[in-house]
Design a protein around this motif. Structure first.
Motif, PDB file in Angstrom:
ATOM      1  N   VAL A   1      88.783  53.612 -21.990  1.00 43.77           N
ATOM      2  CA  VAL A   1      88.673  53.975 -23.368  1.00 43.77           C
ATOM      3  C   VAL A   1      89.790  53.787 -24.422  1.00 43.77           C
ATOM      4  O   VAL A   1      90.886  54.183 -24.330  1.00 43.77           O
TER       5      VAL A   1
ATOM      6  N   THR B   1      90.619  53.720 -28.720  1.00 40.63           N
ATOM      7  CA  THR B   1      89.884  53.890 -30.293  1.00 40.63           C
ATOM      8  C   THR B   1      91.013  53.011 -31.328  1.00 40.63           C
ATOM      9  O   THR B   1      92.203  52.848 -30.644  1.00 40.63           O
TER      10      THR B   1
ATOM     11  N   THR C   1      92.923  62.921 -30.322  1.00 40.82           N
ATOM     12  CA  THR C   1      91.914  61.756 -30.227  1.00 40.82           C
ATOM     13  C   THR C   1      91.215  61.535 -28.880  1.00 40.82           C
ATOM     14  O   THR C   1      90.000  61.213 -28.767  1.00 40.82           O
TER      15      THR C   1
ATOM     16  N   ALA D   1      87.354  61.928 -28.672  1.00 38.70           N
ATOM     17  CA  ALA D   1      86.752  60.693 -28.061  1.00 38.70           C
ATOM     18  C   ALA D   1      85.676  61.210 -26.938  1.00 38.70           C
ATOM     19  O   ALA D   1      84.308  60.614 -26.906  1.00 38.70           O
TER      20      ALA D   1
ATOM     21  N   ASP E   1      82.631  62.555 -28.918  1.00 35.68           N
ATOM     22  CA  ASP E   1      81.831  61.462 -29.865  1.00 35.68           C
ATOM     23  C   ASP E   1      82.070  61.879 -31.285  1.00 35.68           C
ATOM     24  O   ASP E   1      81.271  61.529 -32.244  1.00 35.68           O
TER      25      ASP E   1
ATOM     26  N   LEU F   1      84.854  54.650 -30.385  1.00 40.22           N
ATOM     27  CA  LEU F   1      85.290  53.800 -29.514  1.00 40.22           C
ATOM     28  C   LEU F   1      85.448  52.161 -29.681  1.00 40.22           C
ATOM     29  O   LEU F   1      84.418  51.777 -30.200  1.00 40.22           O
TER      30      LEU F   1
END
Length: 532
Positions: A283, A285, A319, A323, A326, A330
């Motif tokens: 993951v 971002t 963060t 994440a 939602d 991402l």
């Protein structure tokens, strides 16, 4: 009294009232010059109020403040500064977008002006060097490590050649190595003749740095200043908490007060090798105004375990939560929750699957302070139900009352505003809403910040009980004592990445090195810290 024996700072019969609330009650205490003094107590004991009175930020309802034997006008910052008193707040005050040189100039003068960058660098370089603050003066404050920012804040406070320096909870945002750096800096200030007053709440830190300790409880002076060489950790713990810690286990008490080492014994609960409740795979971002970017995060959390997330604040913890919920877009990777790929699902759908969040800021993200308790409590069921769901306010209020009483919330009526509650009771309202039988993953973000010992212990017991029922817990905290005491596994975040993963027994040097990215030798990693 001669000038040699005059107190550096003395408070005489100081009382501070906010309406019916008494923050300080008839506090009389004096601090000898040239020493390091600690002022300790639970959250709400009056420590910060004391610091604000001493530095001129708060006008007491009654009482006097003396500096080197001379009474000063209370409630006037400029008078306190002129007398040689400076306060460094827990929340740093220098503008984050300014360069170091600009911030020093602004902090010293409180105003702008016409200047050259080179001139400012030359002006402040020697001052910072004299205080062992090694930094590029052209860098922005926000781009510096936390411990360097703190060093600059201290340097700013000493521009006026302050003789009494008060540091309010200076260790709260630091890594273990950052605390060591701070204490070394404080000892050098003592050598220069500066009287340093540290507002602290960890016994281990008090006995590791201070010459004397003064204990406040409920706004009253309990005892002190006491010579630290003559007091034990157990005695100091008893003075701080009084009778309120009788029901706590020794491990919990030591974790709450930082009374022992942060070397935790092997207490991890054996988890079943079940399918993870949460699985983050690669993951990532993008950085945004809300926090640092995540970089290829892989994280598994299984049912029935508490996973603690350690790290210096600002390294992607917020963060990470966004994440999972939602709330952060991402740029790569996937999120699986409760057996489903939820990467494309909104927060409401994830909550319907069993995601619960105890947010970082309970009074901003967790509660609407101007709304009633029943409206705050009912937000979970209303958000998870159909958009046009028919609701019965009377039924919801009845359910809310039953839930709040079950969680031991002290309140008058479910129609009262959430803003009328104490911090501990406000957090219990959030727990009553978020920790239910359908919860599969509970994200607990700084769940005990600002709470007293009793409320903190209640939160810990609630999280452990949820874990024992099979829920997965993701605990994010800046307090290593808290993380080590109740976590079954610990991961460390650094610059948006997972920098390390640890299982009990935990060692502060090992976890601390992961927090800062500074490697230590294997011998140092396995060296347990002795209890004071």
């Amino acid at each position: 009294m001669s000038s040699q024996t005059q107190a550096a700072l003395a408070c005489r019969d100081v009382t501070v009232r906010y309406g019916e609330v008494v923050a300080l009650a008839d506090v009389s205490v004096s601090f000898a010059p040239g020493l390091i003094h600690a002022v300790v107590g639970q959250n709400g004991a009056g420590k910060t109020t004391f610091a604000r009175v001493a530095s001129g930020l708060v006008q007491p309802s009654q009482g006097a403040v003396e500096i080197s034997g001379r009474a000063i006008r209370t409630g006037h910052v400029n008078d306190s500064r002129a007398a040689g008193v400076e306060l460094v707040h827990q929340s740093f005050a220098l503008p984050p977008s300014f360069t170091v040189a600009e911030a020093m100039e602004f902090g010293a003068t409180g105003k702008g002006g016409i200047f050259s960058r080179r001139g400012l660098v030359e002006k402040w370089a020697s001052h910072l060097k004299s205080l062992d603050v090694e930094v590029d003066l052209n860098k922005a404050i926000r781009d510096l490590p936390i411990e360097t920012q703190q060093g600059i804040e201290i340097a700013r406070a000493l521009v006026t050649d302050a003789r009494v320096l008060i540091l309010d909870e200076p260790t709260a945002v630091l890594s273990p190595s950052g605390i060591d750096m701070l204490f070394a800096r404080v000892r050098r200030l003592k050598e220069r003749g500066v009287t340093v007053i540290l507002i602290l709440h960890k016994i281990r830190e008090v006995l590791g740095i201070a010459d004397t300790v003064t204990v406040l409880r409920g706004g009253r002076l309990i005892e002190g200043p006491l010579a630290c060489a003559d007091i034990s950790a157990d005695r100091l713990a008893s003075l701080i908490v009084g009778e309120s810690a009788r029901s706590l286990s020794r491990d919990d008490r030591d974790a709450l007060l930082g009374a022992g080492s942060v070397h935790a014994e092997d207490h991890a609960k054996t988890t079943v090798a079940a399918e993870p409740v949460l699985a983050l795979a690669n993951v990532s971002t993008k950085a945004d105004s809300e926090g640092a970017a995540l970089d290829a995060i892989d994280l598994l959390i299984r049912p029935g375990e508490i996973v603690g997330v350690a790290g210096v604040e600002g390294n992607g913890q917020k963060t990470l939560v966004r994440a999972i919920a939602d709330l952060a877009e991402l740029s790569d990777g996937s999120v699986r929750f409760a057996g489903q790929d939820v990467t494309a699902l909104p927060l409401a759908a994830r909550r319907a699957l069993g995601l619960r969040i105890i947010p970082f800021e309970r009074n901003v993200e967790g509660l609407s302070l101007t709304s009633s308790l029943w409206e705050n409590w009912s937000a979970r069921s209303l958000l998870q139900g159909p958009l046009l769901k028919l609701v019965s306010p009377s039924s919801i209020r009845s359910e809310c009352d039953a839930s709040l009483k079950n969680w031991s919330v002290h309140y008058h009526s479910s129609v009262q505003k959430a803003g009328s509650l104490s911090g501990g009771n406000a957090q219990k309202v959030i727990l009553a809403r978020e920790v239910d039988s359908d919860a599969k993953l509970i994200i607990a973000a700084q769940p005990t910040r600002g709470l007293d010992i009793g409320a903190t212990a209640f939160v810990w017991q609630s999280l452990r009980a949820a874990r024992d029922r099979g829920a997965a817990i993701l605990l994010i905290s800046s307090d290593l004592d808290e993380i080590f005491d109740i976590s079954d596994r610990v991961v460390v975040m650094l610059s948006g990445r997972i920098a390390g993963e640890f299982k009990p027994p935990y060692y502060i040097s090992e976890v601390g090195s992961a927090m800062t990215g500074i490697r230590v030798t294997s011998a140092e990693q396995k060296q347990p810290e002795a209890r004071p």
